[in-house]
Design an enzyme around this catalytic site. Sequence first.
Site, PDB file in Angstrom:
ATOM      1  N   SER A   1      -3.004 -10.314 -13.276  1.00  0.00           N
ATOM      2  CA  SER A   1      -2.575  -9.486 -14.405  1.00  0.00           C
ATOM      3  C   SER A   1      -3.021 -10.140 -15.697  1.00  0.00           C
ATOM      4  O   SER A   1      -3.183 -11.369 -15.771  1.00  0.00           O
ATOM      5  CB  SER A   1      -1.038  -9.364 -14.390  1.00  0.00           C
ATOM      6  OG  SER A   1      -0.545  -8.919 -15.633  1.00  0.00           O
TER       7      SER A   1
ATOM      8  N   GLY B   1      -1.725  -0.008  -4.875  1.00  0.00           N
ATOM      9  CA  GLY B   1      -1.999  -0.260  -3.466  1.00  0.00           C
ATOM     10  C   GLY B   1      -2.277   1.017  -2.701  1.00  0.00           C
ATOM     11  O   GLY B   1      -3.168   1.062  -1.844  1.00  0.00           O
TER      12      GLY B   1
ATOM     13  N   ALA C   1       0.811  -1.220   0.000  1.00  0.00           N
ATOM     14  CA  ALA C   1       0.000   0.000   0.000  1.00  0.00           C
ATOM     15  C   ALA C   1       0.843   1.267   0.000  1.00  0.00           C
ATOM     16  O   ALA C   1       0.296   2.369   0.071  1.00  0.00           O
ATOM     17  CB  ALA C   1      -0.930   0.003   1.208  1.00  0.00           C
ATOM     18  N   ASN C   2       2.149   1.131  -0.107  1.00  0.00           N
ATOM     19  CA  ASN C   2       3.012   2.321  -0.054  1.00  0.00           C
ATOM     20  C   ASN C   2       3.104   3.065  -1.379  1.00  0.00           C
ATOM     21  O   ASN C   2       3.559   4.209  -1.418  1.00  0.00           O
ATOM     22  CB  ASN C   2       4.418   1.944   0.421  1.00  0.00           C
ATOM     23  CG  ASN C   2       5.066   0.910  -0.463  1.00  0.00           C
ATOM     24  OD1 ASN C   2       4.651  -0.255  -0.436  1.00  0.00           O
ATOM     25  ND2 ASN C   2       6.061   1.286  -1.244  1.00  0.00           N
TER      26      ASN C   2
ATOM     27  N   TYR D   1       6.940 -14.433 -14.321  1.00  0.00           N
ATOM     28  CA  TYR D   1       5.893 -13.505 -13.879  1.00  0.00           C
ATOM     29  C   TYR D   1       4.516 -14.043 -14.275  1.00  0.00           C
ATOM     30  O   TYR D   1       3.583 -14.050 -13.466  1.00  0.00           O
ATOM     31  CB  TYR D   1       6.118 -12.122 -14.502  1.00  0.00           C
ATOM     32  CG  TYR D   1       5.062 -11.108 -14.122  1.00  0.00           C
ATOM     33  CD1 TYR D   1       4.955 -10.642 -12.820  1.00  0.00           C
ATOM     34  CD2 TYR D   1       4.158 -10.619 -15.071  1.00  0.00           C
ATOM     35  CE1 TYR D   1       3.979  -9.714 -12.466  1.00  0.00           C
ATOM     36  CE2 TYR D   1       3.191  -9.692 -14.725  1.00  0.00           C
ATOM     37  CZ  TYR D   1       3.104  -9.239 -13.423  1.00  0.00           C
ATOM     38  OH  TYR D   1       2.134  -8.326 -13.074  1.00  0.00           O
TER      39      TYR D   1
END
Length: 310
Positions: free
Chosen positions: A151, A28, A23-24, A176
């Site tokens: 994604s 997020g 969340a930084n 990924y």
Amino acid sequence: MGSKWTAADIPDQTGRTAVVTGANSGLGLVTAQELARAGAHVVVACRDLTKGSAAVSTIRSAVPDASLSLERLDLADLLSVREFAEVMAKEHDGLDLLINNAGIMAVPKGTTADGFESQFGTNHLGHFALTGRLAEMLSARPGSRVVTVSSGMHRIGRIRFDDLQSTRRYQNWLAYGQSKLANLLFAFELDRRAPFGSYASHPGYANTNLQNAVTQATGSKLVERAVSLFTRTFAQSMEMGALPSLYAATYPGLPGGSFIGPDNFFEQRGHPTIVRARKPAYNEADARRLWEVSEELTNVTFPFTGAENK
């Protein structure tokens, strides 16, 4: 289902507690901010507390009365995951929303603190372990939900059960893709097993710090400039990119196991709607197998077994 749903349509979240991983920054940060704006108490969960403090300040400048707490969580370290869950259990009597948002993308080959391939370990196993350790808190609250962010790149992914950690062959984008397909298999299997709702989302093509990190890692200024131009031209904003997660977390009556993405331009941009993942994401045998392997690798088991909880 409204076709032009925005963050202004989030129902009142007063009295609810939400955890947002990563969340930084990026999606997020937007997700945490909008949940706080709607009245939720948001736990800002991130690896770097300095960046996390800056994020809290950013949210408070936009939402002065935001109810926030900051906790350290490194999804690439299962000990950190356990410690975070222990803090949550001490400080809260339940959990309403878990947004499994954090992730790394197309990084060079590396390993987590526990020796897992970094993308599979962070994006999938870290969130699997976190969800398992918070499952009792989620079960304690009616209407609780888990949203796992995948994604569009899950479409190139394949779960290589014979080489999950990419020890024999590593290609950053395929690794990924595997991790993002794993996110979907987990989200859908969790919905089949859990007494709470489990959803998946994807942001489309959003202008986030992940894009910048990938292009900078190439070391090519030409590639960096070209991708930057393409992103500025075609990508949607972080605010739009966060809408699928927010919709999955809060839209009333949303069927469990829904996958939410943008409604326009091949799911690359637009407002949130229910979308369809690639067929392998719905393979229940693979989902069960991945679940069992993930339990073994993380040493985390969930407090429920199957569909009898629904």
